[in-house]
Write a protein that holds these residues in place. Structure first.
Motif, short mmCIF file in Angstrom:
data_model
loop_
_atom_site.label_atom_id
_atom_site.label_comp_id
_atom_site.label_asym_id
_atom_site.label_seq_id
_atom_site.Cartn_x
_atom_site.Cartn_y
_atom_site.Cartn_z
N LEU A 5 -37.12 -12.23 7.70
CA LEU A 5 -36.99 -11.14 8.77
C LEU A 5 -35.62 -10.97 9.09
N TRP A 6 -35.25 -9.78 9.63
CA TRP A 6 -33.96 -9.71 10.00
C TRP A 6 -33.97 -9.45 11.54
N SER A 8 -31.66 -8.25 13.51
CA SER A 8 -31.23 -7.13 14.09
C SER A 8 -32.09 -5.93 13.89
N GLU A 9 -33.00 -6.08 13.12
CA GLU A 9 -34.10 -5.03 12.90
C GLU A 9 -35.03 -5.03 13.89
N GLY A 10 -35.33 -6.12 14.56
CA GLY A 10 -36.25 -6.30 15.62
C GLY A 10 -37.82 -6.18 14.91
N GLY A 11 -38.75 -5.48 15.78
CA GLY A 11 -40.14 -5.14 15.32
C GLY A 11 -40.83 -6.21 15.81
N GLY A 296 -29.90 -13.78 11.07
CA GLY A 296 -29.26 -13.26 12.23
C GLY A 296 -28.29 -14.26 13.05
#
Length: 424
Positions: A5-6, A8-11, A296
């Motif tokens: 998971l990144w 910066s993309e959140g979610g 991240g």
């Protein structure tokens, strides 16, 4: 392969993991050099790390920067040893100037909340001690008041620390008041005592930083293995209804000892293993070991968990204050009955957080006036009832009870004011 998971993309998935860490019953943290970069201490393996700096400055002595931290290379020649001491002295000065960062404060907060099982660090900068954590020091005498038993230690330095120097000959330790490369004072003292008795002098050892280099045995490996075994049994012995978290922050997981540590701690069935680093570090070799890999900034990750804690604290404090107020009063001074009472708690929390300080003060004053008036009415009713009774002693006995009730009311009102200032 672990799920990647990144940050910066959140979610939703990131938010679920943040809440899982925030609400975990026990958290074990394994940290690397990446958590101290923002504190002013360079890491080792990045493009601007110590290995690259050493190779650029002393490429004629060492073929790669890692060699300066290899015991088989450092003490091979006098020139390599001198360069090693110079770099360690420079690194020591950087560690003295540095202050704990976001991750160190996050680990300290875990300990204060009672969620920290243990923190294992590969760093030698000693910032955990500056952050207020109880750090295990195997060189500290057991009779010293500063000695922390391993059972009570919150942080375990896996590779030693820059706070001390050790003698290569007699293994005695000293604080970093001396200079790396100097002669050992204990060895010199023993040698002088023999010379005064007419005996031959003894060899004198050299002081070196109390850190573990590549290619040399760990002097306290048995003690660390006992601590790791204790924490592993603590995680595996928990009920399946509870969930624990193994949090790996700011490390590339390339050191064999750190790899084995993560594998052993992640073996518990109720433990969720999360690796947070600014680059991809987990491949297929970590299948069925690491559950999530988050790419991240580790400071950003820890800040998100702290924001969840802050929100939980506000709601908890407001709930405690609500319990001290009369059940028929709301924050707007209205009576609450029936179905309206079940939704008032949530509405009042949003009301307190969203309104400005001035409007909150007016609303609180309205509540105070209403509570005081209701208490006065009750006092007058009690007085009128008691006046009809012929026994004056009974009335005098009840007066202290009404006085204590007024004191309790004032304390609840003051706590109510404090809660509003905390929520804002």
């Amino acid at each position: 392969m672990p799920e990647t998971l990144w940050l910066s993309e959140g979610g939703e998935e990131i938010q679920k993991l943040v809440k899982r860490v925030a609400s975990a019953r026990r958290v074990v943290v394994v940290t690397g050099a990446g958590i101290s970069v923002n504190c002013g201490i360079p890491d080792f393996r990045s493009s601007s790390g110590l290995f690259k700096q050493i190779q650029a400055s002393h490429g004629d002595v060492v073929s790669k920067g890692r060699d300066l931290f290899d015991a088989s290379v450092v003490f091979r020649t006098a020139q390599a040893t001198r360069i090693f001491y110079e770099w360690m002295t420079h690194l020591r000065e950087q560690c003295e100037r540095a202050q704990p960062g976001v991750v160190h404060a996050f680990i300290r907060q875990l300990a204060d909340r009672g969620q920290l099982q243990r923190s294992y660090t590969q760093n030698i900068d000693g910032l955990e001690r500056k952050a207020g954590l109880e750090v295990w020091d195997p060189h500290c005498p057991t009779t010293s008041p500063e000695c922390v038993p391993w059972q009570q230690a919150q942080s375990i330095p896996l590779h030693g620390t820059m706070d001390r120097l050790t003698c290569q000959l007699c293994s005695s330790s000293d604080t970093y008041n001396a200079v790396a490369g100097d002669s050992c004072s204990d060895c010199m003292s023993r040698s002088q005592q023999r010379e005064q008795l007419g005996r031959r002098a003894l060899a004198t050892g050299t002081l070196r930083p109390a850190v573990v280099l590549y290619g040399e045995p760990h002097p306290h490996s048995e003690d660390i293995a006992r601590i790791i075994g204790h924490d592993t049994r603590a995680l595996q012995g928990r009920k399946r209804a509870t969930h624990d978290v193994l949090l790996v922050l700011g490390t590339t997981l390339k050191v064999p000892g750190c790899k084995q540590l993560v594998r052993q701690l992640a073996a518990a069935p109720t433990t969720t293993t999360i690796v947070v680093n600014n680059e991809h570090v987990c491949g297929r070799v970590w299948d069925n070991i690491v559950d999530y890999q988050i790419i991240g900034c580790v400071d950003d990750w820890c800040s998100r968990v702290q924001r969840v804690w802050a929100a939980q604290t506000k709601i908890t404090q407001w709930t405690r204050v609500r319990k001290t107020l009369p059940t028929n009063c709301s924050a707007k001074g209205q009576k609450v009955t029936g179905e309206r009472r079940s939704t008032t708690k949530k509405e009042n929390v949003n009301y307190v957080v969203d309104e400005t300080v001035e409007s909150q003060t007016r609303k609180v004053d309205h509540v105070v006036v209403e509570i005081v008036q209701s208490q006065k009415r009750r006092a007058r009713d009690n007085d009128s009832i008691e006046c009809t009774q012929p026994e004056p002693k009974r009335r005098r006995a009840e007066l202290p009870m009404r006085r204590s009730a007024r004191i309790a009311m004032r304390e609840s009102i003051e706590l109510y004011h404090q809660s509003l200032s905390i929520c804002t």
